[in-house]
Write a protein that holds these residues in place. Sequence first.
Motif, PDB file in Angstrom:
ATOM      1  N   GLY A  51       0.808  -1.214   0.000  1.00 33.03           N
ATOM      2  CA  GLY A  51       0.000   0.000   0.000  1.00 33.03           C
ATOM      3  C   GLY A  51       0.842   1.265   0.000  1.00 33.03           C
ATOM      4  N   PHE A  52       0.169   2.419   0.153  1.00 36.49           N
ATOM      5  CA  PHE A  52       0.932   3.664   0.102  1.00 36.49           C
ATOM      6  C   PHE A  52       1.762   3.877   1.367  1.00 36.49           C
ATOM      7  CE2 PHE A  52      -2.972   5.516   1.987  1.00 36.49           C
ATOM      8  CZ  PHE A  52      -2.435   6.334   2.973  1.00 36.49           C
ATOM      9  N   ILE A  53       1.440   3.160   2.442  1.00 39.58           N
ATOM     10  CA  ILE A  53       2.291   3.229   3.636  1.00 39.58           C
ATOM     11  C   ILE A  53       3.654   2.603   3.331  1.00 39.58           C
ATOM     12  CG2 ILE A  53       2.568   2.422   6.013  1.00 39.58           C
ATOM     13  CD1 ILE A  53      -0.456   2.582   6.314  1.00 39.58           C
ATOM     14  N   GLY A  54       3.633   1.479   2.637  1.00 39.20           N
ATOM     15  CA  GLY A  54       4.893   0.850   2.250  1.00 39.20           C
ATOM     16  C   GLY A  54       5.693   1.712   1.293  1.00 39.20           C
ATOM     17  N   VAL A  55       5.004   2.353   0.352  1.00 39.64           N
ATOM     18  CA  VAL A  55       5.693   3.256  -0.581  1.00 39.64           C
ATOM     19  C   VAL A  55       6.349   4.399   0.184  1.00 39.64           C
ATOM     20  CG1 VAL A  55       5.387   4.827  -2.520  1.00 39.64           C
ATOM     21  CG2 VAL A  55       4.139   2.653  -2.475  1.00 39.64           C
ATOM     22  N   SER A  56       5.647   4.943   1.155  1.00 32.92           N
ATOM     23  CA  SER A  56       6.171   6.062   1.931  1.00 32.92           C
ATOM     24  C   SER A  56       7.441   5.684   2.678  1.00 32.92           C
ATOM     25  CB  SER A  56       5.113   6.546   2.926  1.00 32.92           C
ATOM     26  OG  SER A  56       3.951   6.972   2.258  1.00 32.92           O
ATOM     27  N   PHE A  57       7.430   4.506   3.290  1.00 31.90           N
ATOM     28  CA  PHE A  57       8.627   4.068   4.011  1.00 31.90           C
ATOM     29  C   PHE A  57       9.752   3.679   3.057  1.00 31.90           C
ATOM     30  CE2 PHE A  57       5.831   3.884   7.682  1.00 31.90           C
ATOM     31  CZ  PHE A  57       6.678   4.328   8.694  1.00 31.90           C
ATOM     32  N   PHE A 160       4.827  21.378   0.919  1.00 37.08           N
ATOM     33  CA  PHE A 160       5.583  20.265   1.487  1.00 37.08           C
ATOM     34  C   PHE A 160       7.045  20.267   1.043  1.00 37.08           C
ATOM     35  CE2 PHE A 160       1.334  18.917   2.506  1.00 37.08           C
ATOM     36  CZ  PHE A 160       1.490  18.272   3.726  1.00 37.08           C
ATOM     37  N   THR A 161       7.321  20.814  -0.144  1.00 39.85           N
ATOM     38  CA  THR A 161       8.720  20.970  -0.516  1.00 39.85           C
ATOM     39  C   THR A 161       9.391  22.006   0.372  1.00 39.85           C
ATOM     40  OG1 THR A 161       8.166  20.455  -2.825  1.00 39.85           O
ATOM     41  CG2 THR A 161      10.328  21.412  -2.404  1.00 39.85           C
ATOM     42  N   ALA A 162       8.681  23.081   0.685  1.00 36.16           N
ATOM     43  CA  ALA A 162       9.233  24.087   1.588  1.00 36.16           C
ATOM     44  C   ALA A 162       9.524  23.488   2.962  1.00 36.16           C
ATOM     45  CB  ALA A 162       8.276  25.266   1.714  1.00 36.16           C
ATOM     46  N   VAL A 163       8.599  22.682   3.458  1.00 35.60           N
ATOM     47  CA  VAL A 163       8.823  22.005   4.745  1.00 35.60           C
ATOM     48  C   VAL A 163      10.050  21.101   4.664  1.00 35.60           C
ATOM     49  CG1 VAL A 163       7.873  20.286   6.338  1.00 35.60           C
ATOM     50  CG2 VAL A 163       6.411  22.117   5.453  1.00 35.60           C
ATOM     51  N   PHE A 164      10.137  20.331   3.589  1.00 29.76           N
ATOM     52  CA  PHE A 164      11.249  19.394   3.409  1.00 29.76           C
ATOM     53  C   PHE A 164      12.594  20.127   3.380  1.00 29.76           C
ATOM     54  CE2 PHE A 164      13.386  16.255   0.346  1.00 29.76           C
ATOM     55  CZ  PHE A 164      13.749  15.393   1.371  1.00 29.76           C
ATOM     56  N   VAL A 165      12.673  21.177   2.605  1.00 32.71           N
ATOM     57  CA  VAL A 165      13.927  21.925   2.493  1.00 32.71           C
ATOM     58  C   VAL A 165      14.280  22.599   3.819  1.00 32.71           C
ATOM     59  CG1 VAL A 165      15.031  23.900   1.352  1.00 32.71           C
ATOM     60  CG2 VAL A 165      13.751  22.240  -0.001  1.00 32.71           C
ATOM     61  N   THR A 166      13.288  23.093   4.537  1.00 32.93           N
ATOM     62  CA  THR A 166      13.549  23.712   5.834  1.00 32.93           C
ATOM     63  C   THR A 166      14.146  22.704   6.817  1.00 32.93           C
ATOM     64  OG1 THR A 166      11.755  25.295   5.513  1.00 32.93           O
ATOM     65  CG2 THR A 166      12.516  24.955   7.780  1.00 32.93           C
ATOM     66  N   LEU A 188      12.987  10.258   7.299  1.00 30.22           N
ATOM     67  CA  LEU A 188      11.693  10.166   7.977  1.00 30.22           C
ATOM     68  C   LEU A 188      10.775  11.327   7.595  1.00 30.22           C
ATOM     69  CD1 LEU A 188      12.738   8.948  11.529  1.00 30.22           C
ATOM     70  CD2 LEU A 188      11.521   7.648   9.773  1.00 30.22           C
ATOM     71  N   THR A 189      11.360  12.497   7.379  1.00 37.12           N
ATOM     72  CA  THR A 189      10.552  13.635   6.937  1.00 37.12           C
ATOM     73  C   THR A 189       9.924  13.353   5.578  1.00 37.12           C
ATOM     74  OG1 THR A 189      11.961  15.184   8.156  1.00 37.12           O
ATOM     75  CG2 THR A 189      10.574  16.102   6.407  1.00 37.12           C
ATOM     76  N   LEU A 190      10.697  12.787   4.669  1.00 37.92           N
ATOM     77  CA  LEU A 190      10.141  12.458   3.352  1.00 37.92           C
ATOM     78  C   LEU A 190       9.079  11.368   3.470  1.00 37.92           C
ATOM     79  CD1 LEU A 190      10.333  13.207   0.383  1.00 37.92           C
ATOM     80  CD2 LEU A 190      12.026  11.389   0.091  1.00 37.92           C
ATOM     81  N   THR A 191       9.266  10.447   4.408  1.00 39.74           N
ATOM     82  CA  THR A 191       8.241   9.432   4.650  1.00 39.74           C
ATOM     83  C   THR A 191       6.931  10.073   5.086  1.00 39.74           C
ATOM     84  OG1 THR A 191       9.847   7.724   5.250  1.00 39.74           O
ATOM     85  CG2 THR A 191       7.614   7.467   6.112  1.00 39.74           C
ATOM     86  N   VAL A 192       6.996  10.978   6.040  1.00 37.61           N
ATOM     87  CA  VAL A 192       5.790  11.652   6.532  1.00 37.61           C
ATOM     88  C   VAL A 192       5.114  12.442   5.411  1.00 37.61           C
ATOM     89  CG1 VAL A 192       4.931  13.430   8.100  1.00 37.61           C
ATOM     90  CG2 VAL A 192       6.591  11.747   8.915  1.00 37.61           C
ATOM     91  N   ILE A 193       5.915  13.113   4.584  1.00 40.14           N
ATOM     92  CA  ILE A 193       5.353  13.873   3.464  1.00 40.14           C
ATOM     93  C   ILE A 193       4.583  12.949   2.527  1.00 40.14           C
ATOM     94  CG2 ILE A 193       5.990  15.127   1.356  1.00 40.14           C
ATOM     95  CD1 ILE A 193       8.253  16.433   3.012  1.00 40.14           C
ATOM     96  N   ASN A 202       0.010  11.821  -5.715  1.00 41.49           N
ATOM     97  CA  ASN A 202       1.074  10.816  -5.817  1.00 41.49           C
ATOM     98  C   ASN A 202       2.418  11.337  -5.324  1.00 41.49           C
ATOM     99  OD1 ASN A 202       0.288   8.219  -6.373  1.00 41.49           O
ATOM    100  ND2 ASN A 202       0.425   8.426  -8.588  1.00 41.49           N
ATOM    101  N   THR A 203       2.456  12.487  -4.740  1.00 42.90           N
ATOM    102  CA  THR A 203       3.637  13.077  -4.099  1.00 42.90           C
ATOM    103  C   THR A 203       4.841  13.179  -5.021  1.00 42.90           C
ATOM    104  OG1 THR A 203       2.944  12.083  -2.003  1.00 42.90           O
ATOM    105  CG2 THR A 203       5.094  13.117  -2.058  1.00 42.90           C
ATOM    106  N   SER A 204       5.174  14.411  -5.360  1.00 41.13           N
ATOM    107  CA  SER A 204       6.422  14.648  -6.067  1.00 41.13           C
ATOM    108  C   SER A 204       7.453  15.202  -5.081  1.00 41.13           C
ATOM    109  CB  SER A 204       6.236  15.628  -7.222  1.00 41.13           C
ATOM    110  OG  SER A 204       7.491  15.956  -7.781  1.00 41.13           O
ATOM    111  N   VAL A 205       7.375  16.491  -4.791  1.00 44.26           N
ATOM    112  CA  VAL A 205       8.397  17.274  -4.063  1.00 44.26           C
ATOM    113  C   VAL A 205       9.788  17.025  -4.647  1.00 44.26           C
ATOM    114  CG1 VAL A 205       7.035  17.417  -1.953  1.00 44.26           C
ATOM    115  CG2 VAL A 205       8.760  15.620  -2.128  1.00 44.26           C
ATOM    116  N   ASN A 206       9.833  16.524  -5.878  1.00 43.07           N
ATOM    117  CA  ASN A 206      11.100  16.191  -6.529  1.00 43.07           C
ATOM    118  C   ASN A 206      10.885  16.173  -8.034  1.00 43.07           C
ATOM    119  OD1 ASN A 206      13.430  14.992  -7.594  1.00 43.07           O
ATOM    120  ND2 ASN A 206      13.659  13.589  -5.874  1.00 43.07           N
TER     121      ASN A 206
END
Length: 253
Positions: A51-57, A160-166, A188-193, A202-206
């Motif tokens: 699932g998307f939890i596995g993708v996040s981790f 969320f990219t701003a949060v990640f970079v901060t 872990l921050t990218l996991t939470v995002i 589908n989450t980019s931030v990249n």
Amino acid sequence: MNDAKATIVRPSTALVAEALGTFLLVLAVISTALFAAGFGEGTESANKGVGFIGVSFAVGLALAAGVYTFGPISGGHFNPAVTVGLAAAGRFPWKGVAAYVIAQIIGAAVATTLIVLIGLSGPAGWLAGVQDNGFASNGFGAQSPSGFGIGAAIIVEALFTAVFVTVILGVTHPTRGNRAASGLVIGLTLTVIHLATIPIDNTSVNPARSIATALYGGPDALVQLWVFLVFPVVGALIAGFAYRALFENAKTA
């Protein structure tokens, strides 16, 4: 994100490290999304997918591994938005941004190309099916996992990219940061995002990740790609300039 150490290696070596780190990151997240997330769906057996939890981790763990492996060589950006954000904060030279971004895009594209090659030997219709479904590309509207529109995608990617970079700027600060723990914290921050935003777009931030999947995701993914190129960079610039103005000259008690 160990930029101070990256200055002692040859530029070509740093670029190879950036390409390999981005390759690792994109290979992990897209392989998990396509091969493992929905495994077992549509069969009589119970769904064994992650699932998307596995993708996040998967993406968070891969980033942590990349930071610890390649960070001492290149700084461990693996993301054009991160490179731009670090430059805006004064942590990375602007003249080096273009080369890093190109290396990151190449590494990401190689990762998705290898996934396609694996898919060619997959079950009948598997590759065509995942491509018809967008190849885990980012999207909004009909391409969003939950039907969120373009406004949501724009806000999510910038915010969320701003949060990640901060977080990256804080944990890797040369005097106040904790470099030993930086890879874990950043991963872990990218996991939470991803946990928060995969259902939205589908989450980019990249941007490198977005380009790499859009190459195989069909016309809709390519048409919508601009959102996932522009707004992660906007968020990174905001974070970089704001962090520099607010915290770079701050003195500890």
